[in-house]
Design a protein around this motif. Structure first.
Motif, PDB file in Angstrom:
ATOM      1  N   THR A  11       6.888 -10.409   3.385  1.00  0.00           N
ATOM      2  CA  THR A  11       5.825 -11.056   2.618  1.00  0.00           C
ATOM      3  C   THR A  11       5.373 -12.379   3.233  1.00  0.00           C
ATOM      4  O   THR A  11       4.605 -13.097   2.615  1.00  0.00           O
ATOM      5  N   VAL A  38       6.548  -3.821   7.002  1.00  0.00           N
ATOM      6  CA  VAL A  38       5.755  -3.536   5.807  1.00  0.00           C
ATOM      7  C   VAL A  38       5.647  -2.059   5.452  1.00  0.00           C
ATOM      8  O   VAL A  38       5.091  -1.722   4.406  1.00  0.00           O
ATOM      9  N   GLN A  41       6.853  -1.095   1.914  1.00  0.00           N
ATOM     10  CA  GLN A  41       5.967  -1.501   0.824  1.00  0.00           C
ATOM     11  C   GLN A  41       4.713  -0.627   0.783  1.00  0.00           C
ATOM     12  O   GLN A  41       4.263  -0.233  -0.285  1.00  0.00           O
ATOM     13  N   MET A  82      -1.092  -8.880   3.696  1.00  0.00           N
ATOM     14  CA  MET A  82      -0.484  -7.793   2.935  1.00  0.00           C
ATOM     15  C   MET A  82      -1.515  -7.159   2.010  1.00  0.00           C
ATOM     16  O   MET A  82      -1.548  -5.933   1.861  1.00  0.00           O
ATOM     17  N   ILE A  86      -2.518  -3.296   2.053  1.00  0.00           N
ATOM     18  CA  ILE A  86      -2.382  -2.519   0.814  1.00  0.00           C
ATOM     19  C   ILE A  86      -3.710  -1.877   0.451  1.00  0.00           C
ATOM     20  O   ILE A  86      -3.763  -0.718   0.030  1.00  0.00           O
TER      21      ILE A  86
END
Length: 192
Positions: A11, A38, A41, A82, A86
């Motif tokens: 993060t 990552v 996630q 991030m 995402i």
């Protein structure tokens, strides 16, 4: 840094920004590090949306292909790294759902094989789009005048920042600042 590898928390936005910048230059080691940092996630995002491991794995792979090819387009002023990744994963998951909600093609021997398929969005697609639009409009309404106007013109009309600054008769830095702050508020509103 040890042997060209970066130890980062998944993060840490600064490190993720650096990795994306290096990926934009074609650095494969940075891409490997980014993937290790990552992928868990992003897989969780895909799996939550799709509820099927095989589809989530496919979306994860496609996400990293898009991240690799578009790393040079990442703009730190528009979103956190991030959030950007995402969004890529979520959009691909939505595309995957839409593809699999289409009706399967009938067998060639079926009497319905030659019937034209309705290409219009179905009720599920319309409902999702309507909900997304309503949420976006609700969040846009919470923005201050200049932020809202800048974002609407830049993103919905496709005008560059410099053209927008001229149109609004404002300094380029101010326009960028309005958009950055507005996007941060939008992200907070939409995630909440």
């Amino acid at each position: 840094m040890t042997q060209g590898r970066i130890a980062i928390k998944a993060t840490d936005p600064t490190q993720l920004q650096q990795l994306l910048a290096e990926c934009a230059l074609g650095n494969q080691r940075s891409f490997e590090t980014l993937y290790r940092s990552v992928s868990g996630q992003l897989y969780a995002v895909a799996l939550k949306s799709l509820r099927r491991e095989d589809w989530a794995e496919e979306v994860l792979q496609e996400s990293f292909i898009r991240i690799w090819h578009n790393a040079g387009r990442y703009d730190v002023n528009l979103s956190a790294p991030m959030t950007w990744m995402i969004n890529i994963t979520r959009n691909l998951a939505i595309d995957q759902l839409r593809r699999h909600h289409e009706q399967p093609l009938p067998d060639e021997d079926s009497p319905y094989a030659l019937e034209p398929q309705d290409e219009r969005p179905g009720p599920l697609d319309q409902s999702v789009t309507a909900q997304e639009n309503a949420a976006l409009n609700r969040c846009l309404d919470t923005l201050e005048g200049k932020q809202r106007q800048s974002i609407i013109i830049a993103y919905f009309q496709g005008i560059s920042y410099s053209d927008l600054a001229q149109q609004m008769q404002a300094p380029l830095g101010s326009v960028k600042s309005w958009i950055r702050r507005g996007m941060e508020r939008l992200r907070t509103c939409l995630e909440g």
